[in-house]
Design an enzyme around this catalytic site. Sequence first.
Site, PDB file in Angstrom:
ATOM      1  N   LEU A  75       0.844  -1.195   0.000  1.00 34.43           N
ATOM      2  CA  LEU A  75       0.000   0.000   0.000  1.00 34.43           C
ATOM      3  C   LEU A  75       0.877   1.242   0.000  1.00 34.43           C
ATOM      4  O   LEU A  75       1.897   1.282   0.707  1.00 34.43           O
ATOM      5  CB  LEU A  75      -0.883  -0.009   1.260  1.00 34.43           C
ATOM      6  N   CYS A  76       0.485   2.259  -0.789  1.00 28.74           N
ATOM      7  CA  CYS A  76       1.155   3.562  -0.724  1.00 28.74           C
ATOM      8  C   CYS A  76       0.089   4.651  -0.824  1.00 28.74           C
ATOM      9  O   CYS A  76      -1.047   4.426  -0.394  1.00 28.74           O
ATOM     10  CB  CYS A  76       2.231   3.695  -1.808  1.00 28.74           C
ATOM     11  N   HIS A  77       0.419   5.805  -1.389  1.00 30.76           N
ATOM     12  CA  HIS A  77      -0.549   6.892  -1.478  1.00 30.76           C
ATOM     13  C   HIS A  77      -1.572   6.666  -2.591  1.00 30.76           C
ATOM     14  O   HIS A  77      -2.775   6.751  -2.370  1.00 30.76           O
ATOM     15  CB  HIS A  77       0.175   8.224  -1.683  1.00 30.76           C
TER      16      HIS A  77
END
Length: 118
Positions: A75-77
């Site tokens: 998961l990231c932005h």
Amino acid sequence: MLPQVSPSQFDDWLAAHGAGPSRPVLLDVREPWEVAQAHVRGDGQADRFELRCIPMGEIPSRLQELDPDQPIACLCHHGARSMNVAVYLLNNGFENVANITGGIDAWSRERDAGVPRY
């Protein structure tokens, strides 16, 4: 092929990968300031997955902190950094890896409106 999992499909991904001997990992690869601003809340699911935060730039030097036998969803932005990390993991012996499409931004829109958007 790298599986893409939307935040709204995360429960299905957990159900499909949570039957093994170790809990799946949600690997947040954002910078610490980003995690402080907006992060996945357990919402009573702490027993279903392990949340780990390792910034993308630290993954190579901290790879030994991850278990190749655990399913990992990155998961990231918005989904680009996590995609890069997921591919890196696949290229380094991890077989059960997925990318959370849309990142924490989509998580807020699709799954938990209480997570701030930035």
